[in-house]
Design a protein around this motif. Structure first.
Motif, PDB file in Angstrom:
ATOM      1  N   ASN A   1      38.228  60.787   2.894  1.00  0.00           N
ATOM      2  CA  ASN A   1      38.949  60.582   1.642  1.00  0.00           C
ATOM      3  C   ASN A   1      40.434  60.572   1.987  1.00  0.00           C
ATOM      4  N   LYS A   2      41.290  60.686   0.978  1.00  0.00           N
ATOM      5  CA  LYS A   2      42.721  60.608   1.218  1.00  0.00           C
ATOM      6  C   LYS A   2      43.260  61.775   2.035  1.00  0.00           C
ATOM      7  N   LYS A   3      42.528  62.888   2.078  1.00  0.00           N
ATOM      8  CA  LYS A   3      43.038  64.075   2.764  1.00  0.00           C
ATOM      9  C   LYS A   3      42.343  64.363   4.091  1.00  0.00           C
TER      10      LYS A   3
ATOM     11  N   LYS B   1      37.950  52.106   5.525  1.00  0.00           N
ATOM     12  CA  LYS B   1      38.068  53.505   5.912  1.00  0.00           C
ATOM     13  C   LYS B   1      37.738  53.744   7.383  1.00  0.00           C
TER      14      LYS B   1
ATOM     15  N   ASP C   1      52.777  54.085   1.834  1.00  0.00           N
ATOM     16  CA  ASP C   1      51.554  54.536   1.199  1.00  0.00           C
ATOM     17  C   ASP C   1      50.936  55.683   1.996  1.00  0.00           C
ATOM     18  N   TYR C   2      49.711  56.054   1.654  1.00  0.00           N
ATOM     19  CA  TYR C   2      49.078  57.198   2.297  1.00  0.00           C
ATOM     20  C   TYR C   2      48.843  56.956   3.788  1.00  0.00           C
ATOM     21  N   ASN C   3      48.722  55.691   4.165  1.00  0.00           N
ATOM     22  CA  ASN C   3      48.484  55.356   5.565  1.00  0.00           C
ATOM     23  C   ASN C   3      49.778  55.094   6.336  1.00  0.00           C
TER      24      ASN C   3
ATOM     25  N   LYS D   1      37.929  57.736   7.596  1.00  0.00           N
ATOM     26  CA  LYS D   1      38.594  58.485   6.525  1.00  0.00           C
ATOM     27  C   LYS D   1      37.555  58.895   5.486  1.00  0.00           C
TER      28      LYS D   1
END
Length: 803
Positions: free
Chosen positions: A318-320, A261, A67-69, A316
């Motif tokens: 956001n995702k970026k 987050k 995933d993103y992490n 975090k």
């Protein structure tokens, strides 16, 4: 043939482990979770690919995308042994052979950039004490129980080819011109390495061939001390308590918490330690009839009180986008009693003068480092922007109350009070951009600005019996200021061809220095670097590299004043006219990985221009003054090696060594320096894992005699021993450690030299710190993942297999 034999052995191993796992566990399905991260920064690699393959025929059983992490998950796995291969754009694949024999298991995989990576197969998922890649050597300090209740200096002494002298001066590959970083950055915390507990350190990274993205300082390379920062995606509470003889006790607590987050970590500790030190000096003058021989015995008993706090926060947006903040504080309060007995002898051997000095010492220092950082990941994989602002400070004050008795002349003591203050300030600003053009090309570029301001202030006053008052010693009072600014730009490119990997770059640094005596300098320097690596078969990777580096003089080297009037016979005095030295460095080496042994061997050559060297000269009153000068040239050639060996599952060995030869040429005062020196050092750490969760660890260090322009340093050696047992279902650990059980940790210097008038003399110097300690440590760790809902069946399986 070797590959086929290895494959056959792995198949046999798989069958045996599968049979054992099935026999011991009636439930034959497991689940594997983990994280893929960067081997240097530890940051997660989003959307990386992980494949699970059969060990016998390499068939792909499952494949997932993180995933993103960087987190991944495999479910419904039959118990057995499998190959897991992780890959990410711009990074080399890494293969891990892993045994699934429990319902719930975890595997974290670290990937390295392609131009640095050494493709390897790991049989064990547990981190080794010593790990080698093309880019660096990593010492996982948290795995070494012999460092319980130790400091960062103790931890550094266990690293391959590293040496720490009695004053805390760090050398690597025979040179003290090594750059020390804290968490990858220059920091004033390096002045507090004796106060940072080893329990606060995660690992030490040694980079012998730094790329252009690193600061250009450090002839022999970079040593990066990485502090603990908490485990990602987990909640962790730790407590460490230490008690020992002689007077050595303290402890620390750690806490980390992960939210959706937000990730928070804090580690704080304190320690009290009693230290006893002795110094001996003996001087014989051969030709000068106007000076006396002397003997001096110097003893120091100190109570050291240290406190340490390290905390960081990551959020975090956001995702970026992600922001973070780090704050580290070190505080030391030391109180000491020093006694110096000094005798001089005439040509017939009779005592001419007998003096005794009592000194009360107060030494307080404080170090702080704070930073904020921002990271942005763009839509395109491998495209990233990082910025960081960092501030660090170091304050130290040493007050000494001196009483000097001349035993043969008077019972009335001479009284003197001195105060030496050092104030350091440093600001770093950096921006780094990374772009993966494709799977084979990575471009890195960035800017770094650094400002440094240092002040040394010394004041002295003496008691005047005639006036019954304290009077300033105006001839001794002094202040020295030093400022430095560096602006740097770098460009680095990494390419991966089928036949060779290339990493090349260039760094430009514009430096301005300012001294209060107006001895200022301004210069622009370019520092190219290149690293070539090629995989030779399935087990070896050969590399060759070149880089150009610089060593700028420190304030101690430049300060023309001295603040060491407690011992007027052994003093330091800087040279404000010193120039920086430039180093052209070449290296050739090999990294190798086999089933039971892995390691590295390297050969290096350094060509040094305007080499900075310490010199020691005697004055007419028998005082020795250590100063610094630029030599015409210096050359160093050597080789080092390190390896990790696991002959059996219950026995680990880590061994390293370094052999070097240095040639020094120059002229000082009225004599010419033309000396060679050949020396070597080595260290070993071995661990035995016994039944009942008991392990025994032994470590040893040896350094040969070391010739230098100042004389011959005596050989030095010591050992440490520790035995540990896991308790409380492996959440706790008891460690009993004996530091230097044979009490051999000593320093010595013998010299035959010529004083400033050309007369010959010899001097013998001996120093001994109290180094034999018996310490009992208790460590307790509560580590839990973020709460997740579990079914009754899952809880039943987990409870059963935990038992």
């Amino acid at each position: 043939m070797i590959r086929q034999t290895t494959r056959l052995l792995l198949v046999i191993l798989s069958v045996m482990l599968n049979f054992t796992a099935f026999a011991n566990n009636p439930f034959s399905k497991g689940e594997l979770t983990g994280n893929v991260n960067d081997s240097i920064s530890g940051e997660s690699l989003p959307f990386s690919s992980i494949r699970m393959l059969s060990l016998s025929d390499s068939l792909i059983i499952q494949a997932v995308v993180a995933d993103y992490n960087g987190n991944f998950n495999f479910k419904n796995i039959d118990f057995g042994t499998y190959r897991f291969i992780a890959s990410y754009m711009g990074y080399s694949e890494k293969e891990v052979v892993f045994v699934i024999d429990k319902v719930k298991m975890r595997l974290d995989i670290s990937l390295s950039a392609k131009s640095f990576a050494l493709s390897e197969i790991e049989i064990l998922s547990e981190k080794k004490l010593l790990e080698n890649t093309i880019e660096k050597t990593t010492v996982n300090i948290s795995k070494n129980t012999t460092l319980s209740a130790g400091t960062a200096l103790d931890a550094l002494q266990t690293a391959p080819s590293v040496d720490v002298d009695i004053d805390g001066k760090i050398s690597y590959r025979g040179s003290d011109k090594v750059m020390i970083l804290i968490n990858g950055e220059k920091s004033e915390l390096v002045n507090s390495l004796s106060q940072i507990p080893s329990d606060a350190i995660e690992k030490i990274e040694i980079i012998s061939n730094p790329s252009a993205k690193y600061d250009a300082e450090g002839m022999s390379g970079i040593i990066n001390v990485v502090l603990k920062s908490g485990q990602k995606n987990s909640n962790n509470n730790t407590i460490v308590l230490n008690a020992g003889y002689h007077e050595n006790y303290g402890g620390s607590v750690g806490y980390s918490k992960s939210f959706d987050k937000l990730q928070f970590f804090i580690n704080a500790g304190a320690n009290r330690k009693g230290v006893f030190q002795t110094k001996e000096h003996y001087r014989a003058n051969y030709e000068n009839p106007n000076v006396f021989d002397y003997s001096q015995f110097d003893s120091l008993e100190t109570k050291q009180n240290n406190a340490f706090l390290n905390t960081n926060l990551n959020y975090k947006l956001n995702k970026k986008n992600k922001i973070g903040a780090v704050a580290t504080i070190s505080k030391s309060i030391n109180r000491g009693d020093r006694a110096i007995d000094y005798k001089t002898y005439n040509q017939l051997g009779y005592i001419e003068q007998d003096q005794f000095k009592n000194i009360d010492i107060k030494l307080d220092n404080y170090a702080f480092e704070g930073s904020v950082n921002f990271k942005r990941n763009f839509n395109k994989k491998g495209q990233q922007l990082k910025t960081k602002a960092q501030y660090s400070a170091f304050n130290q004050t040493q007050e000494m109350n001196n009483e000097l008795f001349s035993i043969l002349n008077s019972d009335i003591p001479e009284l003197q009070n001195t105060c030496a203050t050092q104030q350091n300030r440093k600001i770093n600003l950096s921006i780094d951009y990374t772009q993966a053009v494709n799977d084979s090309i990575i471009i890195e570029t960035g800017y770094k600005g650094s400002l440094q301001d240092i002040q040394n202030i010394f004041s002295s006053e003496s008691y005047n019996y005639g006036f019954s008052d304290w009077l300033n010693d105006t001839a001794l009072n002094n202040k020295f200021s030093y400022g430095q600014s560096i602006n740097a730009l770098y460009f680095n490119i990494s390419t991966n061809f089928s036949f060779i990997n290339i990493q090349a770059g260039i760094r430009g640094e514009h430096t301005t220095t300012l001294q209060d005596n107006n001895n200022n300098q301004e210069y622009l320097s370019l520092f190219p670097s290149i690293l070539l690596s090629k995989k030779a078969g399935s087990h070896n990777t050969i590399h060759a590299g070149f880089n150009r580096r610089i060593n700028r003089p420190t304030i101690k080297m430049l300060n023309p004043f001295t603040d060491e009037y407690a011992d007027v016979l052994n003093m330091h005095k800087g040279n404000p006219d010193l120039k920086p030295e430039f180093v052209n460095s070449f290296e050739l080496g090999n990294r190798y990985v086999y089933d039971k042994i892995s390691g590295a061997i390297s050969f290096y050559y350094r060509d040094i221009q305007q080499a900075i060297s310490r010199i020691k000269a005697a004055t007419n009153d028998s005082a020795l003054v250590v100063s610094f000068m630029n030599l015409d040239k210096a050359k160093m050639i050597g080789g080092d090696f390190s390896f990790s060996l696991r002959p059996y599952k219950w026995w680990n060995i880590n061994f390293g060594g370094n052999v070097f030869h240095t040639a020094l040429t120059g002229e000082s005062e009225n004599y010419i320096i033309d000396k060679d020196k050949l020396a070597w050092n080595s260290n070993i750490t071995t661990q035995f894992n016994l039944p009942k969760n008991i392990s025994i660890r032994f470590s040893g260090y040896y350094r040969s005699k070391l010739p230098s322009v100042m004389g011959i340093y005596k050989e030095r050696y010591f050992t440490d021993f520790a035995i540990s047992k896991k308790i409380f279902k492996n959440k706790g650990q008891l460690v009993f450690k004996i530091s230097d059980p044979f009490n051999t940790y000593k320093f010595g210097l013998d010299l035959d030299a010529v004083d400033i008038n050309g007369f010959s003399y010899s001097q013998l110097n001996r120093k001994k710190n109290e180094s034999r300690y018996f310490i009992l440590s208790f460590k307790y760790n509560v580590n839990s993942k973020n709460k997740q809902t579990k079914t009754k069946k899952e809880k039943f399986y987990l409870d059963k297999f935990d038992k």
